[in-house]
Design a protein around this motif. Structure first.
Motif, mmCIF file in Angstrom:
data_model
loop_
_atom_site.group_PDB
_atom_site.id
_atom_site.type_symbol
_atom_site.label_atom_id
_atom_site.label_comp_id
_atom_site.label_asym_id
_atom_site.label_seq_id
_atom_site.Cartn_x
_atom_site.Cartn_y
_atom_site.Cartn_z
ATOM 1 N N LYS A 1 -9.838 -3.303 -8.529
ATOM 2 C CA LYS A 1 -9.195 -2.032 -8.198
ATOM 3 C C LYS A 1 -9.186 -1.814 -6.681
ATOM 4 O O LYS A 1 -10.246 -1.769 -6.066
ATOM 5 N N PRO A 2 -7.988 -1.682 -6.064
ATOM 6 C CA PRO A 2 -7.974 -1.379 -4.631
ATOM 7 C C PRO A 2 -8.348 0.088 -4.387
ATOM 8 O O PRO A 2 -8.306 0.899 -5.305
ATOM 9 N N GLU A 3 -8.692 0.398 -3.154
ATOM 10 C CA GLU A 3 -9.094 1.760 -2.797
ATOM 11 C C GLU A 3 -7.895 2.707 -2.763
ATOM 12 O O GLU A 3 -8.055 3.922 -2.728
ATOM 13 N N VAL A 4 -6.684 2.131 -2.712
ATOM 14 C CA VAL A 4 -5.485 2.951 -2.511
ATOM 15 C C VAL A 4 -4.473 2.706 -3.627
ATOM 16 O O VAL A 4 -4.573 1.726 -4.361
ATOM 17 N N ASP A 5 -3.494 3.615 -3.730
ATOM 18 C CA ASP A 5 -2.412 3.433 -4.690
ATOM 19 C C ASP A 5 -1.380 2.468 -4.120
ATOM 20 O O ASP A 5 -1.367 2.179 -2.921
ATOM 21 N N GLN B 1 0.865 -1.168 0.000
ATOM 22 C CA GLN B 1 0.000 0.000 0.000
ATOM 23 C C GLN B 1 0.915 1.236 0.000
ATOM 24 O O GLN B 1 1.950 1.237 0.665
ATOM 25 N N GLY C 1 -4.062 2.896 -8.140
ATOM 26 C CA GLY C 1 -4.931 1.749 -7.851
ATOM 27 C C GLY C 1 -5.756 1.316 -9.050
ATOM 28 O O GLY C 1 -6.047 0.138 -9.230
ATOM 29 N N ARG C 2 -6.089 2.267 -9.925
ATOM 30 C CA ARG C 2 -6.956 1.942 -11.077
ATOM 31 C C ARG C 2 -6.270 0.987 -12.057
ATOM 32 O O ARG C 2 -6.920 0.416 -12.931
#
Length: 220
Positions: free
Chosen positions: A175-179, A132, A169-170
Motif C-alpha cells: 500500500k503506498p502512502e498516497v492515492d 501519484q 492507495g489501500r
C-alpha cells in the motif's frame, strides 16, 4: 478499470510498463489484445509472467529490462504505423508506473511525441498511465487552476490529457502512502506551441521556479 480507459484493445498491440505480478497483464489479454509486450525490470516477476505467456501462446512477449532505455521504436511491426495526421495507430502504452520514475518517464515520452521518436514513430500512440494523485492533478490542471504547473503545460501543449479516476492507495499491495490517479494521453496532430521541446521545457522551468505570485520573474 484502468484497462477500460485505454479504449478498445481488441486485436491491438499493447506495451505494458512494469507489469509486476501481472494483474493488469491479465486484463489486457482478456480485453482481446493480439500482441502484448511487457517490460519488467524486477527479476522476481519474470517467472510469473512466463507462466502467463504460456497460458496465452503467441500473444505475450516479455522484455526483462528498463523502460527508460528500452527501444520501443523496434518493439512492434512497422505495418501498424499510421500517418501523424490520421487516427492513432492500434498501439497503446499502459502502465501502473513506479512513482520514482513516473515523472521522468512522461517527460521523456512527451519529448518523443514532440520529435515523433520512440513509441511515436508508429503515429499518435495513446498512453494510459498511473501517477501519484498530485502528479495526475498537475498533468491535467486547466488554466487558472491552483494545480497548474510546468507539467500541465508540457503535457497539454502536446496531448489531449484526461484525468480518468482516482484509486485509493489501500487498493494496492504494498500500500503506498498516497492515492493514485489514472491519466489518459492522446497526442495532438498539431502542438499548441510551435517551438522545439527543449525551448518549451526551459521556459516553463524558469517560469515555475518561483512562487506563483512571483512567476513573472522567471520570464524577465
Amino acid at each position: 478499470k484502468i484497462v477500460r480507459q485505454a479504449g478498445s484493445l481488441r486485436d491491438a498491440h499493447v506495451c505494458e510498463v512494469g507489469p509486476g505480478p501481472g494483474g493488469l497483464t491479465r486484463s489486457i489479454l482478456n480485453s482481446g489484445a493480439a500482441d502484448l509486450l511487457v517490460v519488467e525490470k524486477d527479476t522476481r516477476f519474470i517467472p510469473g509472467l512466463k507462466l502467463l505467456s504460456e497460458a496465452a501462446p503467441g500473444r505475450l512477449r516479455i522484455v526483462h529490462g528498463d523502460i527508460l532505455t528500452y527501444r520501443m521504436d523496434r518493439g512492434f511491426p512497422v505495418n501498424i504505423s499510421k500517418p501523424w495526421e490520421e487516427d492513432p495507430p492500434k498501439l497503446h502504452i499502459i502502465g501502473n508506473l513506479p512513482f520514482n520514475v513516473s515523472t521522468h518517464l512522461i517527460i521523456k515520452w512527451l519529448e518523443d511525441i514532440a520529435n515523433r521518436t520512440g513509441p511515436f514513430v508508429y503515429g499518435r500512440t495513446r498512453l494510459t498511465l498511473t501517477f501519484q494523485k498530485e502528479v495526475a492533478e498537475r498533468l491535467t490542471a486547466s488554466t487558472g487552476s491552483k494545480q497548474r504547473s510546468r507539467l500541465s503545460i508540457m503535457a497539454q501543449y502536446l496531448c489531449t490529457v484526461r484525468n480518468c479516476f482516482t484509486i485509493p492507495g489501500r487498493a494496492f499491495v504494498p500500500k503506498p502512502e498516497v492515492d493514485v490517479g489514472v491519466v489518459h494521453f492522446t497526442p495532438l496532430v498539431q502542438p499548441q506551441i510551435q517551438q522545439p521541446f527543449k525551448v518549451v521545457e526551459k521556459v516553463t522551468r524558469n517560469v515555475f521556479q518561483f512562487r506563483r505570485k512571483h512567476c513573472y520573474k522567471g520570464v524577465e
